[in-house]
Design an enzyme around this catalytic site. Sequence first.
Site, PDB file in Angstrom:
ATOM      1  N   GLU A  38       2.901  20.547   9.921  1.00 38.11           N
ATOM      2  CA  GLU A  38       1.478  20.762  10.190  1.00 38.11           C
ATOM      3  C   GLU A  38       1.258  21.783  11.309  1.00 38.11           C
ATOM      4  OE1 GLU A  38      -0.794  19.925   8.285  1.00 38.11           O
ATOM      5  OE2 GLU A  38       0.175  18.384   7.084  1.00 38.11           O
ATOM      6  N   TYR A 121      -7.174  17.409  13.115  1.00 41.01           N
ATOM      7  CA  TYR A 121      -6.597  17.614  11.790  1.00 41.01           C
ATOM      8  C   TYR A 121      -5.137  17.135  11.736  1.00 41.01           C
ATOM      9  CZ  TYR A 121      -4.131  19.838   8.080  1.00 41.01           C
ATOM     10  OH  TYR A 121      -3.304  20.032   7.013  1.00 41.01           O
ATOM     11  N   ASP A 139      -9.827  20.441   7.052  1.00 42.46           N
ATOM     12  CA  ASP A 139      -9.380  21.815   7.307  1.00 42.46           C
ATOM     13  C   ASP A 139     -10.266  22.753   6.475  1.00 42.46           C
ATOM     14  OD1 ASP A 139      -8.498  21.553   4.711  1.00 42.46           O
ATOM     15  OD2 ASP A 139      -6.494  22.342   5.090  1.00 42.46           O
ATOM     16  N   CYS A 209     -21.176  19.558  -9.417  1.00 38.17           N
ATOM     17  CA  CYS A 209     -20.974  20.428  -8.248  1.00 38.17           C
ATOM     18  C   CYS A 209     -22.255  21.233  -7.972  1.00 38.17           C
ATOM     19  CB  CYS A 209     -19.808  21.368  -8.507  1.00 38.17           C
ATOM     20  SG  CYS A 209     -19.632  22.623  -7.230  1.00 38.17           S
TER      21      CYS A 209
HETATM   22  S1  SF4 Z   1     -17.054  23.529  -9.874  1.00 41.98           S
HETATM   23 FE1  SF4 Z   1     -16.105  25.309  -8.958  1.00 41.98          FE
HETATM   24  S2  SF4 Z   1     -17.055  25.500  -6.961  1.00 41.98           S
HETATM   25 FE2  SF4 Z   1     -17.462  23.428  -7.680  1.00 41.98          FE
HETATM   26  S3  SF4 Z   1     -15.806  22.216  -6.834  1.00 41.98           S
HETATM   27 FE3  SF4 Z   1     -15.203  22.842  -8.862  1.00 41.98          FE
HETATM   28  S4  SF4 Z   1     -14.001  24.686  -8.531  1.00 41.98           S
HETATM   29 FE4  SF4 Z   1     -15.177  24.321  -6.659  1.00 41.98          FE
END
Ligand code: SF4
Length: 353
Positions: A38, A121, A139, A209
């Site tokens: 690390e 970390y 991180d 996401c």
């Molecule tokens: S959809 Fe794309 S931006 Fe969202 S977490 Fe997954 S890889 Fe990352």
Amino acid sequence: MELKKQFAKLLLQWNNNHNNRHMPWKGEKNPYLIWLSEIILQQTRVEQGLPYFLSFKQKYPNVKHLAEAAEDEVMKLWQGLGYYSRARNLHETAKNVHINLNGEFPGFFEELIKLKGVGDYTASAIASFAFGEKKAVVDGNVIRVLARVFGIDTAFDTTEGKKRFAALAQELIDDDEPGTYNQAIMDFGAVLCMPQNPLCDTCPFQKKCVAYQQNRIDDLPARKKKIKIQERYFNYLIIKNNSEIFISKRTGNDIWKNLYELPMFETAKLLRKNIKESIAEYLGTTDFDIASYCEGSVQLLTHRKIHPQFIEIEVKGFKKLQLAGAQRIKLSSLNSFAFPKTVLSFLKLKNLV
Ligand code: SF4
């Protein structure tokens, strides 16, 4: 179901089925080797840190070996990896653990973080990987994944941002497998949700996401500060004959502390005119000639840009020359001293090491 509740499960599934990122310290339970890896990987890419980890592991297989090594030897092995305060702290902490802690790393976060060079970390990584403590690592990879998946636009380099990402990371960490979870989220950031061109089409979080759904991938994570770069101009002197050369150790509280270099004086601008006068002032004598001169390649550090130039001089009465803060060594022993990259490249160019 709320994404926060599913997050660890989806991540661990991805880790089991798709993560084939191999690293020699993965799955390691020995706190010494985890700590070593690390520290080496702080601000360093895995490909760059890997050979250093293997060399350190081979030369110092346990904390006692590292603690008993000479500092110059540790610095030499670290040569080329940069951020040299890590090497000094590494050695100091090894001595502390060996002498004061009976050679045993503390078994939990609150004590680990008291060790020199060990921040949040690293303490979280050792505590979770070696001892199974539920402490989330935060991180750059983790911040990027969390910022994108949950659409967090608080700048991560602010006090508020640090708190927010740390709290969310701790909220999400898996109860049963905190070490595996921590490694998985870092790997996920490194191989799937990369800074540029993340592989969203194969991502298990794609449907939820926020960054993907709102087309904000390039804007997240957000950063507040622009790093201000300081320009520095180092004038190195090559003062040698056929068998000896002068070198000096950097001892001040500055970059490259405890590394060696050639005798050097710093100027506010690139020295173009009155070079001889400036050297004479530094040496305290005018009894020399300039034999050659060359500019080295610029070295970019996190907050500084180093502009080196190398001036070879022939000093009359070399044998008697005394230079404050510098030492005269055999040319054949140059290779046993650790130099910053800038100086090392020049010495290599001249076939001196
Ligand atoms: S959809 Fe794309 S931006 Fe969202 S977490 Fe997954 S890889 Fe990352």
